[in-house]
Design a protein around this motif. Structure first.
Motif, mmCIF file in Angstrom:
data_model
loop_
_atom_site.group_PDB
_atom_site.id
_atom_site.type_symbol
_atom_site.label_atom_id
_atom_site.label_comp_id
_atom_site.label_asym_id
_atom_site.label_seq_id
_atom_site.Cartn_x
_atom_site.Cartn_y
_atom_site.Cartn_z
ATOM 1 N N ASP A 1 -14.982 -7.768 -27.209
ATOM 2 C CA ASP A 1 -16.051 -7.343 -28.100
ATOM 3 C C ASP A 1 -15.527 -6.507 -29.259
ATOM 4 O OD1 ASP A 1 -18.570 -8.337 -26.755
ATOM 5 O OD2 ASP A 1 -17.652 -7.256 -25.093
ATOM 6 N N ALA A 2 -14.363 -5.904 -29.089
ATOM 7 C CA ALA A 2 -13.705 -5.135 -30.144
ATOM 8 C C ALA A 2 -12.283 -4.868 -29.698
ATOM 9 C CB ALA A 2 -14.436 -3.814 -30.406
ATOM 10 N N SER A 3 -11.387 -4.662 -30.659
ATOM 11 C CA SER A 3 -10.002 -4.357 -30.301
ATOM 12 C C SER A 3 -9.410 -3.340 -31.259
ATOM 13 C CB SER A 3 -9.134 -5.628 -30.272
ATOM 14 O OG SER A 3 -8.988 -6.182 -31.565
ATOM 15 N N VAL A 4 -8.350 -2.675 -30.769
ATOM 16 C CA VAL A 4 -7.619 -1.692 -31.559
ATOM 17 C C VAL A 4 -6.130 -1.995 -31.415
ATOM 18 C CG1 VAL A 4 -7.041 0.744 -31.885
ATOM 19 C CG2 VAL A 4 -9.377 0.084 -31.225
ATOM 20 N N ALA A 5 -5.439 -2.120 -32.537
ATOM 21 C CA ALA A 5 -4.000 -2.381 -32.540
ATOM 22 C C ALA A 5 -3.271 -1.133 -33.013
ATOM 23 C CB ALA A 5 -3.665 -3.561 -33.445
ATOM 24 N N ALA A 6 -2.512 -0.517 -32.106
ATOM 25 C CA ALA A 6 -1.749 0.685 -32.443
ATOM 26 C C ALA A 6 -0.282 0.310 -32.626
ATOM 27 C CB ALA A 6 -1.899 1.731 -31.336
ATOM 28 N N ALA B 1 -1.461 13.963 -34.919
ATOM 29 C CA ALA B 1 -1.559 12.555 -35.300
ATOM 30 C C ALA B 1 -1.863 11.684 -34.092
ATOM 31 C CB ALA B 1 -0.256 12.104 -35.963
ATOM 32 N N ARG B 2 -1.245 12.003 -32.974
ATOM 33 C CA ARG B 2 -1.504 11.255 -31.740
ATOM 34 C C ARG B 2 -2.955 11.411 -31.318
ATOM 35 N NH1 ARG B 2 -3.495 12.786 -26.491
ATOM 36 N NH2 ARG B 2 -2.484 11.519 -24.891
ATOM 37 N N ASP B 3 -3.478 12.640 -31.386
ATOM 38 C CA ASP B 3 -4.859 12.886 -30.989
ATOM 39 C C ASP B 3 -5.845 12.207 -31.939
ATOM 40 O OD1 ASP B 3 -3.897 14.377 -28.904
ATOM 41 O OD2 ASP B 3 -4.392 16.330 -29.766
ATOM 42 N N LYS B 4 -5.519 12.186 -33.226
ATOM 43 C CA LYS B 4 -6.392 11.532 -34.195
ATOM 44 C C LYS B 4 -6.431 10.022 -33.956
ATOM 45 C CE LYS B 4 -6.272 14.823 -38.048
ATOM 46 N NZ LYS B 4 -5.857 15.045 -39.467
ATOM 47 N N ALA B 5 -5.276 9.437 -33.609
ATOM 48 C CA ALA B 5 -5.244 8.000 -33.317
ATOM 49 C C ALA B 5 -6.047 7.684 -32.057
ATOM 50 C CB ALA B 5 -3.798 7.534 -33.169
ATOM 51 N N ARG B 6 -5.947 8.566 -31.061
ATOM 52 C CA ARG B 6 -6.766 8.408 -29.857
ATOM 53 C C ARG B 6 -8.244 8.447 -30.207
ATOM 54 N NH1 ARG B 6 -6.878 13.745 -26.887
ATOM 55 N NH2 ARG B 6 -8.172 14.076 -28.740
ATOM 56 N N ASP B 7 -8.622 9.424 -31.017
ATOM 57 C CA ASP B 7 -10.027 9.568 -31.385
ATOM 58 C C ASP B 7 -10.496 8.411 -32.269
ATOM 59 O OD1 ASP B 7 -10.057 11.907 -29.939
ATOM 60 O OD2 ASP B 7 -9.873 13.222 -31.690
ATOM 61 N N GLN B 8 -9.598 7.875 -33.071
ATOM 62 C CA GLN B 8 -9.929 6.695 -33.875
ATOM 63 C C GLN B 8 -10.338 5.541 -32.967
ATOM 64 O OE1 GLN B 8 -6.711 5.260 -36.413
ATOM 65 N NE2 GLN B 8 -7.527 3.178 -36.341
ATOM 66 N N ALA B 9 -9.532 5.288 -31.944
ATOM 67 C CA ALA B 9 -9.829 4.200 -31.009
ATOM 68 C C ALA B 9 -11.122 4.460 -30.250
ATOM 69 C CB ALA B 9 -8.660 4.017 -30.046
#
Length: 268
Positions: A162-167, A242-250
């Motif tokens: 239904d949705a995906s995140v590519a890190a 930056a790691r926490d922001k990427a987590r929150d982005q996802a």
């Protein structure tokens, strides 16, 4: 292609709180509310489903009300963590063994891993896994977040979720791998990445918009390297932020697109 950054990073301390189960014949780390209709599947990096960093991050996702599943996509064959320790950027005084033997060998062991885990084999496992989830939980919304190696499948398998995140995806065939993207997709990229940095992110956004993908975001993070979302040095305030922001982005992406009426959303 994969490079030194794929086997570099830091080990994170902590004790995961989930359990190991089996889904579609795959050993799986599971954490979070078993009754939740919002499920997030992790596409792991080359350190596999037992990697402590990955399980701790899955635990963080679970606190937001998701059921989080981390399947073993490598049949128990993942890179040993000594390869990570050998190239830890925080280690300012590597031993003679690390300099002369461990660091070169950490790159060499990538070869059999890549040969063993072909794109077709990975796609088949992920496809069977999500099919089993959809059968068992027909009312659920299912998302996929992939890191490094797994990031490629957040792109190529996007339409299965239904949705995906590519890190910081690796080994992506551009633009071919974007051909089947049709569902909401979010990218978390390092400014300077050996395979998917700022420039490729700009190209990706242009390509997907031209093919009509409406629900799309590309976020580029400065001051971090490939792999920072899963193997970053948490003792470094800038890298942790930056790691926490990427987590929150996802998490924000999944909060938005894995919405099921009547399912409670936890406050983060």
């Amino acid at each position: 292609m994969a490079c030194a950054d794929c086997v570099s990073g830091s080990l994170h301390a902590g004790t995961p709180v989930g359990q190991e189960i089996t889904i579609a014949g795959l050993s799986t780390y599971a954490v979070g509310d078993e009754t939740s209709k919002r499920i997030v599947v992790f596409g792991v990096d080359i350190f596999g489903w037992k990697f402590n960093n990955t399980r701790l991050l899955a635990d963080e996702y679970a606190t937001r009300g998701f059921r989080v599943l981390v399947p073993d996509l490598f049949d128990g064959y993942e890179l040993p963590t000594w390869t990570l320790s050998a190239r830890d950027p925080v280690n300012d005084a590597p031993t003679l063994f690390q300099r002369v033997f461990a660091r070169p060998l950490s790159l060499f062991v990538l070869v059999p891993f890549v040969l063993r885990n072909s794109g077709a084999a990975q796609s088949a496992k992920i496809g069977a896994f999500v099919a089993a989830l959809s059968t068992e939980h027909p009312a659920a919304k299912i998302g996929f977040v992939g890191f490094c190696w797994g990031g490629r499948y957040a792109i190529t398998m996007n339409s299965s979720f239904d949705a995906s995140v590519a890190a910081h995806p690796s080994l992506v065939k551009f633009p071919e791998d974007l051909a089947d993207v049709s569902k909401p997709i979010s990218f978390a990229l390092a400014e300077h990445d050996h395979g998917y940095g700022r420039e490729r992110g700009t190209e990706t956004e242009k390509t997907l918009k031209e093919k009509g993908v409406a629900d799309l975001e590309v976020v580029v993070y400065e001051g971090v390297n490939h792999g920072w979302t899963i193997r970053g040095n948490l003792a470094d305030p800038q890298k942790k932020e930056a790691r926490d922001k990427a987590r929150d982005q996802a998490l924000a992406w999944f909060d938005r697109f894995l919405t099921v009426e009547g399912d409670q959303v936890a406050e983060g």
